[in-house]
Design a protein around this motif. Structure first.
Motif, PDB file in Angstrom:
ATOM      1  N   GLU A 152       0.884  -1.187   0.000  1.00  0.00           N
ATOM      2  CA  GLU A 152       0.000   0.000   0.000  1.00  0.00           C
ATOM      3  C   GLU A 152       0.909   1.221   0.000  1.00  0.00           C
ATOM      4  O   GLU A 152       1.008   1.950   0.991  1.00  0.00           O
ATOM      5  N   PRO A 153       1.611   1.445  -1.136  1.00  0.00           N
ATOM      6  CA  PRO A 153       2.657   2.465  -1.130  1.00  0.00           C
ATOM      7  C   PRO A 153       2.137   3.895  -0.966  1.00  0.00           C
ATOM      8  O   PRO A 153       2.891   4.777  -0.585  1.00  0.00           O
ATOM      9  N   LEU A 154       0.840   4.111  -1.261  1.00  0.00           N
ATOM     10  CA  LEU A 154       0.319   5.484  -1.195  1.00  0.00           C
ATOM     11  C   LEU A 154      -0.918   5.533  -0.306  1.00  0.00           C
ATOM     12  O   LEU A 154      -1.760   4.621  -0.354  1.00  0.00           O
ATOM     13  N   PRO A 155      -1.069   6.593   0.471  1.00  0.00           N
ATOM     14  CA  PRO A 155      -2.295   6.715   1.272  1.00  0.00           C
ATOM     15  C   PRO A 155      -3.461   7.169   0.392  1.00  0.00           C
ATOM     16  O   PRO A 155      -3.238   7.795  -0.648  1.00  0.00           O
ATOM     17  N   PRO A 156      -4.697   6.872   0.800  1.00  0.00           N
ATOM     18  CA  PRO A 156      -5.846   7.344   0.010  1.00  0.00           C
ATOM     19  C   PRO A 156      -5.827   8.869  -0.079  1.00  0.00           C
ATOM     20  O   PRO A 156      -5.411   9.555   0.847  1.00  0.00           O
ATOM     21  N   GLY A 157      -6.247   9.383  -1.229  1.00  0.00           N
ATOM     22  CA  GLY A 157      -6.342  10.843  -1.407  1.00  0.00           C
ATOM     23  C   GLY A 157      -5.054  11.490  -1.870  1.00  0.00           C
ATOM     24  O   GLY A 157      -5.017  12.688  -2.119  1.00  0.00           O
TER      25      GLY A 157
END
Ligand code: NAP
Length: 508
Positions: free
Chosen positions: A346-351
């Motif tokens: 999950e390399p990037l957070p939502p948003g």
């Protein structure tokens, strides 16, 4: 929040590690001036800045784990320590004059593609905004610490930190310390921590395969030779490259070969661990290579020391004063070091990255897990290039090689966009799907799939979204040219009005 600036930069790069810095250097070398590097920290270096735990060093030979265009004759060791790699990156920033393009302390919290203007709108944590035609992510896949949701962790009253957030102010001397995890970070820091503490409890969930590390001081003779005759260093680098590349056969094509190395690894344990029960605990039950193969000469001898205990089965939870092991026993701890790795799948957070039609990249990856084309471009996210993106990681060689391959690809894309006056290029969904279908088919034969382990390479659905299942030279060949046919594209409005790109037509 500040108003959107009128100016649209050519390129915005997020991160100043090997990827972001390498990208900036290539832009500078090509005479491009309209770019910026946005770095959330106060200094450059990326992973080699923020990871500074005691013992932190590279487990790939420095003469290969460095830029091909800036080979350093002065590496002090075959596997250099973190501080030397960070200094090397500082040197590169100065030598290639990219430091002035870096905005330090600028954490990009949101990037949104503006369809009408065909550019990315970036917003930083402090409200600053900027716009850029092309966005290059140099954020890497291993930058977000993974802190498991252990029962009772928040109630623990002792000191705790993740390996990436090392607190050098905290005095370990004489303390009772628990280390959780036995991955690449843990095996480097455990020997250094054990030197200081009164007692160390190491919580291991899965034992890693560990081999000896051929880590030597580089004698002044060799450094002089490399300085005076750079071709000798290039030759050395090439030899390391092909030596490591040979391993890809075993990792990706003939995993059975890995089993032939296991007896050697077992002997390595046996030579250094006296207690048969501890030996058994430390011996993996999966094929070597399935998880990252680790290298260390001081890890097993440390575990053999009187004041160090290894507890198998992981961690059940925490109390206010200690850690509860899988055996249900609570052991007191003054401090807990979480060497529990990174949120790699999950390399990037939502948003954080919003593409065409307001689609969040996290949402786009909901069903498939992170996937891209050449680990770099994603359908629905025009003009976005991810360096060290999905399925570009390696189990056998230097990531810098993969990063340089992708940088060449991005440079070719920029040239093509300029040449054809293109406002945006957006990967065709069918290209992404077909590429990943083949990649995952290729993956099935690898040791990561067949080796009988569970690694951070896999997402929740068991799909390997991290590694490149092939030779690195094949990746180099595939990224040599940006093929416009793989993309839907739109001409620049001015160009299209003037008919300059009439022969291509708009396909958006
Ligand atoms: P890692 O390899 O993912 O190791 C994390 C450790 O924490 C594993 O032993 C894991 O056990 C354990 N763990 C995670 N969640 C747990 C839980 N809920 N309960 C108990 N144990 C848990 O992380 P890392 O050591 O930070 O290394 C990550 C990657 O960074 C490496 O693979 C490498 O690519 C890179 N790295 C490179 C270097 C270098 O020298 N170049 C150095 C450090 C790191 P399981 O094995 O059972 O999951």
């Amino acid at each position: 929040m500040s108003e959107l600036p009128q100016e649209i930069l050519d390129v915005a790069i997020i991160g100043s590690g090997f990827a972001g810095l390498g990208m900036a250097i290539k832009l500078r070398q090509e005479g491009r001036r309209s770019f910026v590097v946005l770095e959330k920290e106060a200094a450059l270096g990326g992973t080699w800045l923020v990871n500074h735990y005691p013992g932190c060093a590279c487990d790939v030979q420095s003469h290969l784990y460095s830029f091909s265009f800036e080979q350093n004759p002065d590496w002090s060791r075959t596997f250099s320590p973190q501080s030397e790699i960070r200094d090397y990156l500082e040197h590169c920033a100065d030598k290639y004059d990219v430091r002035r393009a870096i905005r330090f302390g600028c954490e990009v919290t949101r990037a949104r593609f503006d369809e009408a203007a065909a550019c990315w709108e970036l917003t930083a944590a402090d409200g600053q905004q900027l716009r850029a035609r092309v966005l290059v992510s140099g954020m890497g896949g291993l930058s977000r610490p993974s802190i498991p949701d252990f029962p009772g962790l928040s109630e623990f009253r002792g000191y705790r930190f993740h390996s990436q957030q090392w607190d050098h102010e905290y005095p370990l001397e004489g303390k009772r310390v628990a280390v959780i995890g036995t991955g690449a970070s843990a095996i480097q820091l455990v020997p250094r921590v054990a030197e200081k503490v009164a007692h160390l409890d190491l919580y291991q969930r899965t034992p890693p395969w560990v081999l000896s590390k051929p880590d030597f001081r580089v004698a002044p003779f060799w450094r002089r030779l490399f300085r005076q005759m750079p071709w000798t260093q290039r030759l050395f680098r090439t030899a390391i490259y092909w030596h490591l590349e040979g391993r890809a056969f075993a990792f990706t094509r003939f995993p059975a070969v890995m089993k032939l190395i296991q007896p050697m690894a077992r002997r390595f344990i046996a030579r250094q661990i006296r207690d048969p029960a501890l030996r058994a605990k430390l011996t993996p039950d999966y094929t070597l290579g399935c998880k990252r193969v680790l290298m260390a000469n001081d890890y097993y001898p440390t575990l053999d020391r009187e004041h160090v205990d290894v507890h198998s089965g992981g961690v059940k939870g925490f109390t206010a004063t200690g850690v509860i092991g899988a055996d249900g026993l609570e052991r007191p701890a003054d401090a807990v070091i979480l060497a529990t790795g990174f949120a790699a799948t999950e390399p990037l957070p939502p948003g954080a990255i919003i593409g065409r039609d307001g689609v969040d990249i996290v949402e786009a990856w909901k069903d498939t897990g992170p996937e891209a084309y050449l680990g770099c471009t994603v359908a629905g996210f025009p003009n976005l290039f991810i360096l060290a993106g999905p399925n570009t990681g390696l189990g056998h060689s230097s990531m810098v090689f993969m990063i340089e391959s992708q940088i060449a690809y991005v440079m070719d894309a920029l040239r093509r966009m300029d040449q054809d006056n293109l406002a945006s290029v957006d990967l065709k969904p069918a290209v992404q799907a077909e590429y990943n279908r083949r990649l995952q088919r290729r993956m099935q034969r690898t040791v990561w799939e067949t080796g009988g382990c569970r690694s951070w390479y896999m997402d929740a659905g068991g799909k390997n979204v991290a590694l490149w299942p092939n030779f690195t030279w094949q990746f180099r060949l595939r990224t040599r040219r940006f093929r416009l046919n793989d993309y839907d594209w739109r001409p620049h409005p001015r160009a299209s009005a003037s008919g300059a790109v009439a022969t291509h037509g708009a396909q958006a």
